[in-house]
Structures are given as structure tokens and as C-alpha cells.
Write an enzyme that holds these catalytic residues in place. Sequence first.
Site, short mmCIF file in Angstrom:
data_model
loop_
_atom_site.label_atom_id
_atom_site.label_comp_id
_atom_site.label_asym_id
_atom_site.label_seq_id
_atom_site.Cartn_x
_atom_site.Cartn_y
_atom_site.Cartn_z
CB ILE A 17 -3.33 -3.63 -0.99
CG1 ILE A 17 -4.55 -4.50 -0.66
CG2 ILE A 17 -3.13 -2.57 0.08
CD1 ILE A 17 -4.39 -5.30 0.62
CG ASP A 18 -2.02 0.39 -5.71
OD1 ASP A 18 -1.64 -0.71 -6.16
OD2 ASP A 18 -2.88 1.09 -6.28
CB VAL A 19 1.69 -0.71 0.26
CG1 VAL A 19 0.38 -1.41 0.60
CG2 VAL A 19 2.69 -1.70 -0.32
CE1 TYR A 36 0.41 8.03 -0.66
CE2 TYR A 36 1.19 6.06 0.47
CZ TYR A 36 1.23 7.43 0.27
OH TYR A 36 2.09 8.20 1.01
#
Length: 257
Positions: A129-131, A142
Site C-alpha cells: 500500500i503506497d500512501v 495511491y
Amino acid sequence: MLKPRIIPCLLIHNKGLVKTVKFNDPKYVGDPINVVRIFNEKEVDELIVLDIDASVKNEEPNYTLIEKLATECRMPLCYGGGIKNASQAQKIFNLGVEKIAISSSAILDINLIKEISKEVGAQSVVVIIDVKKKLFGGYDIYIYNGKKKVKKDLKNFILEIQELGVGEIVLNSIDNDGVMKGYDIDLISSIKSLINVPMTILGGAGTIDDIKEVVNKFGIIGVSAGSLFVFKGKYKAVLINYISKLDKVKIFDSISK
């Protein structure tokens, strides 16, 4: 006793290894196979390799490269990039990869997690999970290398994917990527209590002390880094490196103190 895993994360772009800063300006750092061979000698705990082109360009995973990496790798290998269905995941798994990493595809179709879990086993499914920090607090998710924000609540999404059979969650801070000034401690603190599967934090490590800080605060946790293990010195000369056995002992000892 379980111990924290200290995991280099390698990015593949145009078939070479690169390192980015806040997901931009990829700098070439070497040949993937040669770097894996170096990490073999350094007895790395685990390795994450992510093809950052495949999903953005809607390409198939590069099975030839994956097979070469898996053949060379003497440590557990997690591979991600371009995986859009369970059959692709199974093919990669059959090549000798221990963990399948999905990000954009899982966020766009959350049921993909369940499908791949059924195919290769939940313990082998990793969701990255890219945040990025919101202006007034909290975090946005994102996809596509940080190019597109999605309308999902981070905490709810974490709870959902655990119900669907994810085996591990990797939280990647876009703001801290390549900056080498430490991990986002607030990010870890905000979601750690929600996670009941193995968790790895990525983005920001610049020194061994940054890793030690995370372990001191959060205990058994995967700690991943890119720049720390491919650069050396203030001018960021390319030098593939890893944590010494003595530093590892100090980090592990800090859990019980």
C-alpha cells in the site's frame, strides 16, 4: 523467538535496478542478477523485487527475469509488478518465488486477494500500500507509482484485505521514499493495532538507527529499505551493502529492553 526481518527492496525499471526519490527521478544502480548475487553473500533475511513499469504500462510480468532472479536467490524472494490475475501469480510462484506482491491491481479489484490466496496460499500473498500524507492529517492511498489517488480509507482497506486472506501488508511512504531521513513513525503508529498479519514498513531509512528506532517502538516488524542498501555516503555512491551481524544482534536485543 521471532525476530524482525530486515529486507532490501529493489526496483526494476527498463530492466535495470533503480532507486527513486518520492517515486520520481529513478537513478540506475546496477544489474538485478549481480545485485542478488551480492546479497546472497551478505546473508540477507529476505528480498523484495518490484517491477515499477509493468502495471503502469499494462504489461505482463517478465517471467524470464523472474526465473533468473528466483534461480539465483538464496533468500526468500517476494516479487511484484504486473500481476493482474491468479494464473499469473501461480506461474510466478512455480518459478520459485516465495511471495507474490500486488498493489495497484489489488486496490482496484480487492477480490483479487482472495483469488490469489486460493491459488498459492494466503501466507504467500503480500499487498503493498503506497500512501501519502494528507494536508490536514491522515493518509491517502495511491496507485500506479504514486500517480493516481484512490478514494479508499486506509484503515478500512487494511481491515478489508485481512478478511480476504492477505498474508502480509507492506506500508510504503511516498513522502519518505529515498529521502533517507527516517521512517514515518506516525504512519506505523496509526495502523499497527489494526494489523494481525505480518507487517513491513518501507520508505525513509537512511541509517541503521532508523531501523533500530522502528524495532524499539514496535517490536516484531518487517523493516524494508532501498537507498540504505544501495548507496553509501552523503554523495550517494552506489555500493550494495547490508547490515552486519553485530548490528543485527544489537537491533534484535533492543526488543527485549
